[in-house]
Design a protein around this motif. Structure first.
Motif, PDB file in Angstrom:
ATOM      1  N   ARG A  95      -8.742 -19.950 -25.732  1.00  0.00           N
ATOM      2  CA  ARG A  95      -8.831 -20.037 -24.368  1.00  0.00           C
ATOM      3  C   ARG A  95      -8.484 -20.274 -22.808  1.00  0.00           C
ATOM      4  NH1 ARG A  95     -14.481 -21.884 -24.946  1.00  0.00           N
ATOM      5  NH2 ARG A  95     -14.278 -23.176 -23.634  1.00  0.00           N
ATOM      6  N   ILE A  96      -9.275 -19.168 -22.136  1.00  0.00           N
ATOM      7  CA  ILE A  96      -7.424 -18.534 -21.276  1.00  0.00           C
ATOM      8  C   ILE A  96      -8.066 -18.661 -19.797  1.00  0.00           C
ATOM      9  CG2 ILE A  96      -6.283 -16.532 -19.917  1.00  0.00           C
ATOM     10  CD1 ILE A  96      -6.449 -15.633 -23.058  1.00  0.00           C
ATOM     11  N   ILE A  97      -7.655 -19.134 -18.723  1.00  0.00           N
ATOM     12  CA  ILE A  97      -7.528 -18.843 -17.515  1.00  0.00           C
ATOM     13  C   ILE A  97      -6.592 -18.921 -16.582  1.00  0.00           C
ATOM     14  CG2 ILE A  97      -7.654 -20.778 -15.579  1.00  0.00           C
ATOM     15  CD1 ILE A  97      -9.293 -22.969 -17.038  1.00  0.00           C
ATOM     16  N   GLU A  98      -7.187 -17.577 -16.316  1.00  0.00           N
ATOM     17  CA  GLU A  98      -5.584 -16.650 -15.673  1.00  0.00           C
ATOM     18  C   GLU A  98      -5.730 -17.057 -13.866  1.00  0.00           C
ATOM     19  OE1 GLU A  98      -2.301 -14.782 -16.038  1.00  0.00           O
ATOM     20  OE2 GLU A  98      -3.265 -15.751 -17.711  1.00  0.00           O
ATOM     21  N   ALA A  99      -5.310 -17.430 -13.255  1.00  0.00           N
ATOM     22  CA  ALA A  99      -5.041 -17.455 -11.960  1.00  0.00           C
ATOM     23  C   ALA A  99      -3.981 -17.046 -11.153  1.00  0.00           C
ATOM     24  CB  ALA A  99      -6.242 -18.543 -11.675  1.00  0.00           C
ATOM     25  N   SER A 100      -4.275 -17.243 -10.066  1.00  0.00           N
ATOM     26  CA  SER A 100      -2.839 -16.572  -8.553  1.00  0.00           C
ATOM     27  C   SER A 100      -3.288 -17.478  -8.200  1.00  0.00           C
ATOM     28  CB  SER A 100      -3.084 -15.457  -8.593  1.00  0.00           C
ATOM     29  OG  SER A 100      -4.126 -15.018  -7.376  1.00  0.00           O
ATOM     30  N   GLY A 101      -2.779 -17.397  -6.814  1.00  0.00           N
ATOM     31  CA  GLY A 101      -2.590 -18.508  -6.030  1.00  0.00           C
ATOM     32  C   GLY A 101      -3.480 -18.204  -4.861  1.00  0.00           C
ATOM     33  N   ASP A 102      -3.785 -17.376  -4.966  1.00  0.00           N
ATOM     34  CA  ASP A 102      -5.549 -16.650  -4.019  1.00  0.00           C
ATOM     35  C   ASP A 102      -6.985 -16.575  -3.549  1.00  0.00           C
ATOM     36  OD1 ASP A 102      -2.548 -15.999  -2.768  1.00  0.00           O
ATOM     37  OD2 ASP A 102      -3.003 -13.870  -3.571  1.00  0.00           O
ATOM     38  N   TRP A 103      -6.537 -17.709  -4.801  1.00  0.00           N
ATOM     39  CA  TRP A 103      -8.493 -17.946  -4.418  1.00  0.00           C
ATOM     40  C   TRP A 103      -8.729 -18.580  -3.893  1.00  0.00           C
ATOM     41  CZ3 TRP A 103     -10.242 -23.108  -7.026  1.00  0.00           C
ATOM     42  CH2 TRP A 103     -11.749 -22.580  -7.891  1.00  0.00           C
ATOM     43  N   GLU A 104     -10.072 -17.755  -3.071  1.00  0.00           N
ATOM     44  CA  GLU A 104     -10.671 -18.269  -1.809  1.00  0.00           C
ATOM     45  C   GLU A 104     -12.701 -18.032  -2.085  1.00  0.00           C
ATOM     46  OE1 GLU A 104      -9.281 -14.548   0.485  1.00  0.00           O
ATOM     47  OE2 GLU A 104      -7.394 -15.797   0.342  1.00  0.00           O
ATOM     48  N   GLU A 130     -17.653 -17.887 -18.220  1.00  0.00           N
ATOM     49  CA  GLU A 130     -16.078 -16.611 -17.982  1.00  0.00           C
ATOM     50  C   GLU A 130     -17.260 -15.094 -17.262  1.00  0.00           C
ATOM     51  OE1 GLU A 130     -17.622 -19.423 -20.399  1.00  0.00           O
ATOM     52  OE2 GLU A 130     -17.606 -18.315 -21.577  1.00  0.00           O
ATOM     53  N   TYR A 131     -19.253 -15.539 -16.638  1.00  0.00           N
ATOM     54  CA  TYR A 131     -18.744 -14.681 -15.768  1.00  0.00           C
ATOM     55  C   TYR A 131     -19.625 -14.812 -14.748  1.00  0.00           C
ATOM     56  CZ  TYR A 131     -20.734 -13.897 -20.814  1.00  0.00           C
ATOM     57  OH  TYR A 131     -21.316 -14.197 -22.051  1.00  0.00           O
ATOM     58  N   TRP A 132     -18.560 -15.473 -14.421  1.00  0.00           N
ATOM     59  CA  TRP A 132     -18.633 -15.776 -12.523  1.00  0.00           C
ATOM     60  C   TRP A 132     -17.691 -14.966 -12.561  1.00  0.00           C
ATOM     61  CZ3 TRP A 132     -20.515 -18.803  -8.778  1.00  0.00           C
ATOM     62  CH2 TRP A 132     -22.299 -19.480  -9.187  1.00  0.00           C
ATOM     63  N   ASP A 133     -17.557 -14.737 -11.227  1.00  0.00           N
ATOM     64  CA  ASP A 133     -16.852 -13.024 -10.154  1.00  0.00           C
ATOM     65  C   ASP A 133     -15.661 -14.091  -9.151  1.00  0.00           C
ATOM     66  OD1 ASP A 133     -15.060 -11.151  -8.684  1.00  0.00           O
ATOM     67  OD2 ASP A 133     -17.075 -10.375  -8.462  1.00  0.00           O
ATOM     68  N   PHE A 134     -14.211 -14.406  -9.542  1.00  0.00           N
ATOM     69  CA  PHE A 134     -13.295 -15.155  -8.859  1.00  0.00           C
ATOM     70  C   PHE A 134     -12.905 -13.815  -7.814  1.00  0.00           C
ATOM     71  CE2 PHE A 134     -14.524 -18.046 -12.008  1.00  0.00           C
ATOM     72  CZ  PHE A 134     -14.759 -19.098 -10.883  1.00  0.00           C
ATOM     73  N   GLY A 135     -12.947 -12.315  -8.126  1.00  0.00           N
ATOM     74  CA  GLY A 135     -12.255 -11.747  -7.762  1.00  0.00           C
ATOM     75  C   GLY A 135     -10.832 -11.106  -8.072  1.00  0.00           C
ATOM     76  N   ASP A 136      -9.633 -10.573  -7.335  1.00  0.00           N
ATOM     77  CA  ASP A 136      -8.748 -10.872  -8.424  1.00  0.00           C
ATOM     78  C   ASP A 136      -7.797 -12.111  -8.862  1.00  0.00           C
ATOM     79  OD1 ASP A 136      -7.203 -10.183  -6.128  1.00  0.00           O
ATOM     80  OD2 ASP A 136      -6.954  -8.687  -6.038  1.00  0.00           O
ATOM     81  N   ALA A 137      -8.724 -12.710  -8.485  1.00  0.00           N
ATOM     82  CA  ALA A 137      -7.593 -14.821  -7.847  1.00  0.00           C
ATOM     83  C   ALA A 137      -7.548 -14.768  -9.496  1.00  0.00           C
ATOM     84  CB  ALA A 137      -7.728 -15.105  -7.332  1.00  0.00           C
ATOM     85  N   SER A 191     -12.372  -2.501 -21.124  1.00  0.00           N
ATOM     86  CA  SER A 191     -13.075  -3.216 -21.498  1.00  0.00           C
ATOM     87  C   SER A 191     -13.895  -2.322 -22.268  1.00  0.00           C
ATOM     88  CB  SER A 191     -14.812  -3.208 -19.416  1.00  0.00           C
ATOM     89  OG  SER A 191     -15.081  -4.068 -19.978  1.00  0.00           O
ATOM     90  N   GLU A 192     -14.261  -0.852 -22.274  1.00  0.00           N
ATOM     91  CA  GLU A 192     -14.754  -0.092 -22.840  1.00  0.00           C
ATOM     92  C   GLU A 192     -14.045   0.011 -23.936  1.00  0.00           C
ATOM     93  OE1 GLU A 192     -15.483   4.763 -22.605  1.00  0.00           O
ATOM     94  OE2 GLU A 192     -16.483   3.564 -20.970  1.00  0.00           O
ATOM     95  N   ILE A 193     -12.895  -0.113 -24.648  1.00  0.00           N
ATOM     96  CA  ILE A 193     -11.700   0.137 -25.247  1.00  0.00           C
ATOM     97  C   ILE A 193     -11.965  -1.133 -26.794  1.00  0.00           C
ATOM     98  CG2 ILE A 193      -9.891   0.538 -26.646  1.00  0.00           C
ATOM     99  CD1 ILE A 193      -9.426   2.270 -24.309  1.00  0.00           C
ATOM    100  N   SER A 194     -11.971  -2.316 -26.062  1.00  0.00           N
ATOM    101  CA  SER A 194     -12.129  -3.069 -26.470  1.00  0.00           C
ATOM    102  C   SER A 194     -13.837  -4.172 -26.490  1.00  0.00           C
ATOM    103  CB  SER A 194     -11.252  -4.844 -25.708  1.00  0.00           C
ATOM    104  OG  SER A 194     -11.969  -4.481 -23.959  1.00  0.00           O
ATOM    105  N   GLY A 195     -14.355  -3.691 -25.625  1.00  0.00           N
ATOM    106  CA  GLY A 195     -15.305  -3.798 -25.880  1.00  0.00           C
ATOM    107  C   GLY A 195     -16.407  -6.026 -25.208  1.00  0.00           C
ATOM    108  N   LEU A 196     -15.158  -5.555 -24.416  1.00  0.00           N
ATOM    109  CA  LEU A 196     -14.680  -7.369 -24.025  1.00  0.00           C
ATOM    110  C   LEU A 196     -14.936  -7.025 -22.683  1.00  0.00           C
ATOM    111  CD1 LEU A 196     -11.752  -8.619 -25.940  1.00  0.00           C
ATOM    112  CD2 LEU A 196     -14.361  -9.100 -26.270  1.00  0.00           C
ATOM    113  N   LYS A 197     -15.687  -7.999 -21.731  1.00  0.00           N
ATOM    114  CA  LYS A 197     -15.395  -7.898 -20.229  1.00  0.00           C
ATOM    115  C   LYS A 197     -13.957  -7.981 -19.786  1.00  0.00           C
ATOM    116  CE  LYS A 197     -16.544 -10.898 -15.965  1.00  0.00           C
ATOM    117  NZ  LYS A 197     -16.474 -12.252 -15.388  1.00  0.00           N
ATOM    118  N   CYS A 198     -14.011  -7.334 -18.616  1.00  0.00           N
ATOM    119  CA  CYS A 198     -12.070  -7.420 -18.566  1.00  0.00           C
ATOM    120  C   CYS A 198     -12.410  -6.840 -17.403  1.00  0.00           C
ATOM    121  CB  CYS A 198     -11.593  -5.686 -18.434  1.00  0.00           C
ATOM    122  SG  CYS A 198     -11.131  -5.889 -20.715  1.00  0.00           S
ATOM    123  N   ALA A 199     -11.014  -8.008 -16.153  1.00  0.00           N
ATOM    124  CA  ALA A 199     -11.233  -8.646 -15.038  1.00  0.00           C
ATOM    125  C   ALA A 199      -9.725  -8.550 -15.084  1.00  0.00           C
ATOM    126  CB  ALA A 199     -11.838  -9.814 -14.518  1.00  0.00           C
TER     127      ALA A 199
END
Length: 141
Positions: A36-45, A95-102, A127-135
């Motif tokens: 269960r991964i949350i990957e974030a930068s400091g620029d969440w807007e 998991e389906y929400w879009d947070f941009g590249d933040a 995403s195509e290779i893995s079959g997973l949503k990639c952001a």
């Protein structure tokens, strides 16, 4: 190992420009983690509803972010991480929400330590290779 695997012979094939300078860094590997991964930068807007597509501007330090922070905590703890859109009212898993590249939320992460910019469309290819949503999440330590 958190720093992953050393770059392969064809690493340049996914880069916009490869000056080879980045290869001199001790931490230049590719790391893959699952869970269960949350990957974030400091620029969440902002966040973007996956149902209606409305873009909701967010100040991460304000009360506006409280519902998202609660959903992030729930996701991390393995509980229901549904988030209700303030515009359309539909509740959708974080998991389906879009947070941009933040920020991205999901079950796997691939980290490219100190790599130059990837070619346009690389996330889609992965995403195509893995079959997973990639952001793509951009950040610096």
């Amino acid at each position: 190992d958190d720093f992953g695997f050393v770059p392969g012979l064809h690493a340049s094939s996914i880069l916009v420009i490869d000056t080879y300078d980045w290869r001199r860094f001790q931490t230049n590997g590719v790391a893959i983690r699952t869970g269960r991964i949350i990957e974030a930068s400091g620029d969440w807007e902002f966040s973007k509803c996956p149902h209606c597509g409305v873009r909701i501007e967010i100040d991460p330090l304000s009360g506006d972010a409280a519902p998202i922070n609660e959903a992030l905590e729930a996701f991390h703890e393995g509980r229901d991480s549904g988030l209700e859109c303030t515009k359309c009212g539909v509740r959708t898993e974080l998991e389906y929400w879009d947070f941009g590249d933040a920020m991205a939320v999901g079950d796997a992460v691939v980290t490219f330590w100190n790599w130059p910019k990837h070619k346009e469309g690389f996330s889609e290819q992965l995403s195509e290779i893995s079959g997973l949503k990639c952001a793509l999440v951009r950040g610096k330590i």
